[in-house]
Design a protein around this motif. Structure first.
Motif, PDB file in Angstrom:
ATOM      1  N   VAL A 185       0.860  -1.419   0.363  1.00 61.06           N
ATOM      2  CA  VAL A 185      -0.573  -0.425  -0.050  1.00 61.06           C
ATOM      3  C   VAL A 185       0.732   1.409   0.147  1.00 61.06           C
ATOM      4  CG1 VAL A 185      -0.562  -0.056   2.115  1.00 61.06           C
ATOM      5  CG2 VAL A 185      -1.874   1.288   0.841  1.00 61.06           C
ATOM      6  N   LYS A 186       0.470   2.139  -0.753  1.00 58.06           N
ATOM      7  CA  LYS A 186       1.208   3.595  -0.660  1.00 58.06           C
ATOM      8  C   LYS A 186       0.356   4.697  -0.258  1.00 58.06           C
ATOM      9  CE  LYS A 186       4.013   6.611  -3.493  1.00 58.06           C
ATOM     10  NZ  LYS A 186       4.813   7.058  -4.806  1.00 58.06           N
TER      11      LYS A 186
ATOM     12  N   MET B  84       5.233   4.213   1.977  1.00 57.47           N
ATOM     13  CA  MET B  84       5.046   2.964   1.886  1.00 57.47           C
ATOM     14  C   MET B  84       4.839   1.758   3.136  1.00 57.47           C
ATOM     15  SD  MET B  84       5.118   2.803  -1.928  1.00 57.47           S
ATOM     16  CE  MET B  84       5.024   1.170  -2.054  1.00 57.47           C
ATOM     17  N   GLY B  85       3.957   0.724   2.425  1.00 56.99           N
ATOM     18  CA  GLY B  85       3.887   0.090   3.933  1.00 56.99           C
ATOM     19  C   GLY B  85       3.010  -0.657   3.307  1.00 56.99           C
ATOM     20  N   ARG B  86       2.250  -2.036   3.961  1.00 56.27           N
ATOM     21  CA  ARG B  86       1.411  -3.119   3.902  1.00 56.27           C
ATOM     22  C   ARG B  86       0.615  -3.232   4.772  1.00 56.27           C
ATOM     23  NH1 ARG B  86       5.635  -4.602   7.775  1.00 56.27           N
ATOM     24  NH2 ARG B  86       4.668  -6.241   9.584  1.00 56.27           N
ATOM     25  N   THR B  87      -0.713  -4.041   4.534  1.00 57.34           N
ATOM     26  CA  THR B  87      -1.871  -4.565   4.948  1.00 57.34           C
ATOM     27  C   THR B  87      -1.603  -5.091   6.015  1.00 57.34           C
ATOM     28  OG1 THR B  87      -2.614  -6.177   3.473  1.00 57.34           O
ATOM     29  CG2 THR B  87      -3.511  -3.343   3.216  1.00 57.34           C
ATOM     30  N   ARG B  88      -2.039  -5.014   7.212  1.00 61.79           N
ATOM     31  CA  ARG B  88      -1.656  -6.445   8.435  1.00 61.79           C
ATOM     32  C   ARG B  88      -3.263  -7.038   8.070  1.00 61.79           C
ATOM     33  NH1 ARG B  88      -2.674  -5.444  14.995  1.00 61.79           N
ATOM     34  NH2 ARG B  88      -5.058  -4.988  14.077  1.00 61.79           N
TER      35      ARG B  88
ATOM     36  N   VAL C 151      -5.011   6.298  -1.107  1.00 60.12           N
ATOM     37  CA  VAL C 151      -4.769   5.501  -0.680  1.00 60.12           C
ATOM     38  C   VAL C 151      -4.442   4.613  -2.013  1.00 60.12           C
ATOM     39  CG1 VAL C 151      -5.160   3.150  -0.017  1.00 60.12           C
ATOM     40  CG2 VAL C 151      -5.582   4.550   1.381  1.00 60.12           C
ATOM     41  N   GLU C 152      -3.129   4.036  -2.109  1.00 63.26           N
ATOM     42  CA  GLU C 152      -3.346   3.106  -3.478  1.00 63.26           C
ATOM     43  C   GLU C 152      -2.502   1.583  -3.389  1.00 63.26           C
ATOM     44  OE1 GLU C 152       0.018   2.479  -6.969  1.00 63.26           O
ATOM     45  OE2 GLU C 152      -0.921   4.691  -6.999  1.00 63.26           O
TER      46      GLU C 152
ATOM     47  N   GLY D 127      -3.899  -5.372  -9.666  1.00 61.66           N
ATOM     48  CA  GLY D 127      -3.604  -3.961 -10.656  1.00 61.66           C
ATOM     49  C   GLY D 127      -4.473  -3.647  -8.806  1.00 61.66           C
ATOM     50  N   ALA D 128      -3.508  -1.764  -9.486  1.00 58.70           N
ATOM     51  CA  ALA D 128      -4.329  -1.130  -8.572  1.00 58.70           C
ATOM     52  C   ALA D 128      -5.596  -0.945  -8.142  1.00 58.70           C
ATOM     53  CB  ALA D 128      -3.388  -0.074  -8.281  1.00 58.70           C
ATOM     54  N   VAL D 129      -6.199  -0.476  -6.781  1.00 57.63           N
ATOM     55  CA  VAL D 129      -7.122   0.940  -6.207  1.00 57.63           C
ATOM     56  C   VAL D 129      -7.192   1.576  -5.894  1.00 57.63           C
ATOM     57  CG1 VAL D 129      -8.628   0.155  -4.767  1.00 57.63           C
ATOM     58  CG2 VAL D 129      -8.020  -2.122  -6.236  1.00 57.63           C
ATOM     59  N   VAL D 130      -7.257   2.417  -6.320  1.00 55.37           N
ATOM     60  CA  VAL D 130      -7.057   3.985  -4.442  1.00 55.37           C
ATOM     61  C   VAL D 130      -8.715   4.363  -4.852  1.00 55.37           C
ATOM     62  CG1 VAL D 130      -6.285   6.110  -6.321  1.00 55.37           C
ATOM     63  CG2 VAL D 130      -5.512   4.871  -7.487  1.00 55.37           C
ATOM     64  N   LEU D 131      -8.432   5.007  -3.585  1.00 56.52           N
ATOM     65  CA  LEU D 131      -9.576   5.040  -2.194  1.00 56.52           C
ATOM     66  C   LEU D 131      -9.028   6.192  -1.455  1.00 56.52           C
ATOM     67  CD1 LEU D 131      -9.062   3.429   0.467  1.00 56.52           C
ATOM     68  CD2 LEU D 131     -10.022   1.454  -1.690  1.00 56.52           C
ATOM     69  N   GLN D 132      -9.995   6.929  -1.288  1.00 56.77           N
ATOM     70  CA  GLN D 132      -9.484   7.477   0.537  1.00 56.77           C
ATOM     71  C   GLN D 132     -10.096   7.193   1.536  1.00 56.77           C
ATOM     72  OE1 GLN D 132     -11.401  11.499  -1.020  1.00 56.77           O
ATOM     73  NE2 GLN D 132     -10.323  11.903  -2.350  1.00 56.77           N
TER      74      GLN D 132
END
Length: 136
Positions: free
Chosen positions: A20-21, A42-46, A75-76, A82-87
């Motif tokens: 996740v970005k 940059m990170g990762r989901t838990r 959030v990307e 592929g990528a999902v973009v949201l707020q």
């Protein structure tokens, strides 16, 4: 009054790690001065659900970004298709140490998601094995 788990949680959390970005929105004081550069991490989901996620990002001190009034971020999320973009907007955060590195655990809820993006996320979540879920 604290709500019980059964009344509070509607969607299941999926314990899955995805890249996740996040990009924090600039403070209003910065946009007035013409500075619009945004802090990106940059990170990762838990874990993740249809309405929010918990994520881990390495950072020394981002408290000010998480506690200010306009504290949302973009959030990307990298899915296999592929990528999902949201707020999103933080609900809670906690500074933790992971292997000696300053890391933040951030729980957030999705605030703005286009229907197409949400559909892709829901399809991905429902494709995960049942054993990979925890009640949200």
């Amino acid at each position: 009054m604290k709500q019980s788990e059964t009344t509070r949680r509607v969607f299941r959390r999926r314990a899955v790690q995805l890249e996740v970005k996040i990009r924090f929105k600039p403070a209003a004081s910065f946009t007035k001065t013409g500075e619009t550069e945004r802090l990106a991490l940059m990170g990762r989901t838990r874990d993740i659900s249809e309405t929010g996620m918990a994520l881990l990002v390495s950072a020394r001190n981002i408290d000010r970004y998480l506690t200010r009034k306009e504290n949302g971020f973009d959030v990307e999320l990298t899915l296999p298709e592929g990528a999902v973009v949201l707020q999103a907007s933080p609900v809670y955060f906690k500074k933790v140490s992971a292997g000696g590195v300053a890391t933040y655990l951030i729980g957030c809820r999705f605030t703005t998601v286009q229907d197409l993006q949400l559909g892709r996320l829901v399809t991905f979540l429902r494709s995960l094995p049942v054993g990979k879920t925890n009640p949200e």
